[in-house]
Design a protein around this motif. Structure first.
Motif, mmCIF file in Angstrom:
data_model
loop_
_atom_site.group_PDB
_atom_site.id
_atom_site.type_symbol
_atom_site.label_atom_id
_atom_site.label_comp_id
_atom_site.label_asym_id
_atom_site.label_seq_id
_atom_site.Cartn_x
_atom_site.Cartn_y
_atom_site.Cartn_z
ATOM 1 N N CYS A 7 0.776 -1.283 -0.072
ATOM 2 C CA CYS A 7 -0.083 -0.049 -0.061
ATOM 3 C C CYS A 7 0.950 1.314 -0.061
ATOM 4 C CB CYS A 7 -0.993 0.077 1.082
ATOM 5 S SG CYS A 7 -2.061 -1.378 1.151
ATOM 6 N N GLY A 8 0.435 2.269 -0.658
ATOM 7 C CA GLY A 8 1.259 3.609 -0.823
ATOM 8 C C GLY A 8 1.020 4.642 0.302
ATOM 9 N N HIS A 9 0.342 4.403 1.379
ATOM 10 C CA HIS A 9 0.074 5.177 2.347
ATOM 11 C C HIS A 9 1.177 4.997 3.631
ATOM 12 C CE1 HIS A 9 -1.848 1.849 4.295
ATOM 13 N NE2 HIS A 9 -3.036 1.806 3.519
ATOM 14 N N MET A 10 0.821 5.624 4.471
ATOM 15 C CA MET A 10 1.881 5.878 5.627
ATOM 16 C C MET A 10 2.107 4.420 6.296
ATOM 17 S SD MET A 10 1.740 7.981 9.110
ATOM 18 C CE MET A 10 0.503 7.045 9.854
ATOM 19 N N HIS A 11 1.248 3.689 6.311
ATOM 20 C CA HIS A 11 1.426 2.489 7.054
ATOM 21 C C HIS A 11 1.916 1.322 6.151
ATOM 22 C CE1 HIS A 11 -1.605 4.435 9.906
ATOM 23 N NE2 HIS A 11 -1.439 3.423 10.688
ATOM 24 N N GLY A 12 1.785 1.738 4.960
ATOM 25 C CA GLY A 12 2.423 0.555 4.063
ATOM 26 C C GLY A 12 3.561 0.959 3.833
ATOM 27 N N LEU A 13 4.054 2.187 3.846
ATOM 28 C CA LEU A 13 5.386 2.563 3.593
ATOM 29 C C LEU A 13 6.221 2.281 4.579
ATOM 30 C CD1 LEU A 13 4.905 6.165 1.966
ATOM 31 C CD2 LEU A 13 5.284 3.879 0.720
ATOM 32 N N GLU A 14 5.679 2.231 5.857
ATOM 33 C CA GLU A 14 6.401 1.822 7.068
ATOM 34 C C GLU A 14 6.786 0.262 6.966
ATOM 35 O OE1 GLU A 14 5.252 4.037 11.067
ATOM 36 O OE2 GLU A 14 3.972 2.452 10.554
ATOM 37 N N ALA A 15 5.822 -0.426 6.357
ATOM 38 C CA ALA A 15 6.232 -1.860 6.363
ATOM 39 C C ALA A 15 7.138 -2.017 5.267
ATOM 40 C CB ALA A 15 4.714 -2.455 6.097
ATOM 41 N N ARG A 16 6.945 -1.306 4.013
ATOM 42 C CA ARG A 16 7.967 -1.529 2.993
ATOM 43 C C ARG A 16 9.213 -1.220 3.422
ATOM 44 N NH1 ARG A 16 8.788 -4.439 -0.540
ATOM 45 N NH2 ARG A 16 6.738 -4.451 -0.960
ATOM 46 N N ARG A 17 9.591 -0.163 4.263
ATOM 47 C CA ARG A 17 10.820 0.066 4.823
ATOM 48 C C ARG A 17 11.544 -1.001 5.564
ATOM 49 N NH1 ARG A 17 8.952 5.713 5.256
ATOM 50 N NH2 ARG A 17 8.182 5.312 7.607
ATOM 51 N N ALA A 18 10.587 -1.691 6.226
ATOM 52 C CA ALA A 18 11.062 -2.897 7.023
ATOM 53 C C ALA A 18 11.565 -3.958 6.419
ATOM 54 C CB ALA A 18 10.025 -3.132 7.935
ATOM 55 N N VAL A 19 10.705 -4.070 5.149
ATOM 56 C CA VAL A 19 11.042 -5.224 4.171
ATOM 57 C C VAL A 19 12.490 -4.940 3.477
ATOM 58 C CG1 VAL A 19 10.539 -6.511 1.905
ATOM 59 C CG2 VAL A 19 8.807 -5.907 3.742
ATOM 60 N N ASP A 20 12.526 -3.800 3.243
ATOM 61 C CA ASP A 20 13.768 -3.260 2.345
ATOM 62 C C ASP A 20 14.852 -3.343 3.184
ATOM 63 O OD1 ASP A 20 12.433 -2.763 0.225
ATOM 64 O OD2 ASP A 20 12.181 -0.522 0.419
ATOM 65 N N GLN A 21 14.859 -2.944 4.595
ATOM 66 C CA GLN A 21 15.881 -3.025 5.564
ATOM 67 C C GLN A 21 16.323 -4.259 5.938
ATOM 68 O OE1 GLN A 21 15.209 -1.628 9.622
ATOM 69 N NE2 GLN A 21 17.469 -0.847 9.601
ATOM 70 N N ALA A 22 15.529 -5.252 5.936
ATOM 71 C CA ALA A 22 15.914 -6.630 6.073
ATOM 72 C C ALA A 22 16.465 -7.346 4.934
ATOM 73 C CB ALA A 22 14.299 -7.588 6.361
ATOM 74 N N ARG A 23 15.995 -6.854 3.769
ATOM 75 C CA ARG A 23 16.673 -7.562 2.463
ATOM 76 C C ARG A 23 17.961 -7.104 2.482
ATOM 77 N NH1 ARG A 23 13.383 -9.458 -1.119
ATOM 78 N NH2 ARG A 23 11.686 -7.848 -0.617
ATOM 79 N N GLN A 24 18.335 -5.780 2.749
ATOM 80 C CA GLN A 24 19.730 -5.233 2.643
ATOM 81 C C GLN A 24 20.265 -5.652 3.923
ATOM 82 O OE1 GLN A 24 20.650 -2.754 0.299
ATOM 83 N NE2 GLN A 24 22.509 -3.581 1.007
ATOM 84 N N SER A 25 20.140 -5.947 4.974
ATOM 85 C CA SER A 25 20.795 -6.528 6.167
ATOM 86 C C SER A 25 21.265 -7.894 5.723
ATOM 87 C CB SER A 25 20.030 -6.734 7.391
ATOM 88 O OG SER A 25 19.778 -5.349 7.909
ATOM 89 N N LEU A 26 20.204 -8.816 5.357
ATOM 90 C CA LEU A 26 20.747 -10.245 4.744
ATOM 91 C C LEU A 26 21.586 -10.335 3.727
ATOM 92 C CD1 LEU A 26 19.807 -12.946 5.757
ATOM 93 C CD2 LEU A 26 18.157 -13.133 4.059
ATOM 94 N N ALA A 27 21.395 -9.399 2.612
ATOM 95 C CA ALA A 27 22.305 -9.296 1.556
ATOM 96 C C ALA A 27 23.610 -8.940 2.136
ATOM 97 C CB ALA A 27 21.852 -8.345 0.556
ATOM 98 N N GLY A 28 23.921 -8.036 2.981
ATOM 99 C CA GLY A 28 24.993 -7.533 3.585
ATOM 100 C C GLY A 28 25.737 -8.788 4.211
ATOM 101 N N LEU A 29 24.937 -9.511 4.794
ATOM 102 C CA LEU A 29 25.612 -10.665 5.714
ATOM 103 C C LEU A 29 26.450 -11.769 4.711
ATOM 104 C CD1 LEU A 29 25.925 -12.268 8.386
ATOM 105 C CD2 LEU A 29 23.785 -13.267 8.079
#
Length: 375
Positions: free
Chosen positions: A35-57
């Motif tokens: 979703c493109g609203h605030m709540h959806g964007l919060e969730a999207r940031r969490a997914v992106d951060q998790a993906r970046q952290s795992l990739a970095g590992l």
């Protein structure tokens, strides 16, 4: 009597930092990342951060990480999403059932399955893999670290030898990621499987590294998440937990050395207790947290019964079915003498294990062998 847990290879406890990272997404931050609203964007940031952290590992790029529900799903996705009738695939004799069983099912559908043996140390000879390759070989799948005896396979050497071949390479790294350094560039693999609950994240979340997009067909169809390879609304709390678990491994060199020291303390103390035993794959490269010990002239079930009475948790390398005693397929593939194999217990420890826990483990094992199992 304090319960002592020495079965980290079965599953790790969820680390407190991981729990804290997950909690907001069960309550206030409940949005759908689509979703493109605030709540959806919060969730999207969490997914992106998790993906970046795992990739970095694992030294990957974020867009090479695909989230799944577990290692079993990741493994099935590689095998069933890639292979077609007439293709050949090669696995080792000590693969986890989440590789072996789908491979056997695919063999019923026209896939040619070749199984490479291991030596007495539980290791694969890369030259044997090379010798099994034909122009029909599509996939080689070799686990990075064995779940039972902890042996670390020469995956990088295998990929190097197969560089000139038109073959894709997968490694099930469920037992390795978060325990030892895993670098997909150094390994040279096309696919790599990750399990959250082996690295202090909860059960029910995993990932797949895929070097190039479009190599696999999806097994499910739907909303297009994970670049349409693995559709379905993302499990945000668990992904946040997986990302935090990946960041725990920033101290891997130090923590790995600590766990290796715990193992030396354990095996030295076990020798003092003086049951007759062997350490399987003793001279092989192994995970720092794993020791598979075969106790001579004992049955694993009897040892586990004693351990249960002493509030000790570990896993057996042999099973009792009715009146029949049977070693695990891994120990059988290694050619382990049943005298020791039938009495095999796997001890595995982790971040929450202290030197004091090892001392107490040894005290309780001494009681079990000298009192509970006295012959």
């Amino acid at each position: 009597m304090k319960p002592l847990y020495f079965d980290y290879n079965a599953t790790t406890p969820v680390h407190e930092d991981v729990v804290q990272a997950m909690l907001p997404f069960f309550t206030d931050q409940f949005g759908n990342p689509g979703c493109g609203h605030m709540h959806g964007l919060e969730a999207r940031r969490a997914v992106d951060q998790a993906r970046q952290s795992l990739a970095g590992l694992i030294n990957a790029q974020a867009d090479q990480i695909y989230f799944t529900s577990c290692a079993t799903e990741s493994n099935n996705l590689v095998l069933s999403g890639l292979l077609e009738s007439g293709d050949e695939m090669i696995i080792s004799a000590i693969e986890h059932p989440s590789i072996l069983q789908p491979a056997l099912e695919l063999a019923k559908k026209g896939i040619v399955l070749k199984i490479a043996p291991v030596n007495k140390k539980g290791l694969i000879d890369p030259d044997q893999i090379l010798g099994l390759i034909t122009d029909k070989t599509r996939l080689v799948s070799i686990m990075l670290a064995n779940n039972e005896v902890g042996t670390i396979q020469p995956v990088a050497e295998i990929t190097s030898k197969l560089k000139s071949k038109n073959v894709l390479i997968h490694t099930d790294a469920a037992q390795a990621v978060g325990k030892i350094k895993v670098d997909v560039v150094q390994l040279g693999v096309d696919f790599l499987t990750i399990a959250g609950h082996k690295m202090y994240a909860p059960k029910g979340v995993g990932a797949l590294f895929m070097r190039e997009p479009g190599l696999l067909k999806p097994l499910l169809y739907g909303g297009g998440q994970e670049n349409a390879l693995r559709p379905g609304t993302e499990n945000i709390p668990y992904l946040a937990g997986l990302g935090r678990a990946a960041r725990l491994a920033e101290d891997l060199d130090q923590e790995g050395a600590r766990q290796l020291t715990l193992g030396k303390t354990f095996i030295t103390g076990l020798a003092r207790i003086n049951p007759e035993f062997v350490l399987h794959a003793q001279n092989a490269s192994r995970l720092p947290n794993t020791m598979s010990v075969g106790f001579g002239n004992y049955l694993a079930g009897d040892i586990l019964s004693g351990m249960i009475t002493c509030n000790l948790s570990a896993s057996a390398g042999a099973a009792c079915h009715g009146n029949t005693q049977k070693m695990s397929s891994v120990l059988e593939a290694m050619g382990v003498d049943p005298y020791y194999g039938l009495g095999t217990i796997r001890f595995s420890w982790g971040r929450m294990t202290s030197e004091k826990d090892i001392d107490e483990l040894l005290n309780r094992l001494e009681y079990i062998f000298k009192t509970f199992l006295q012959k």
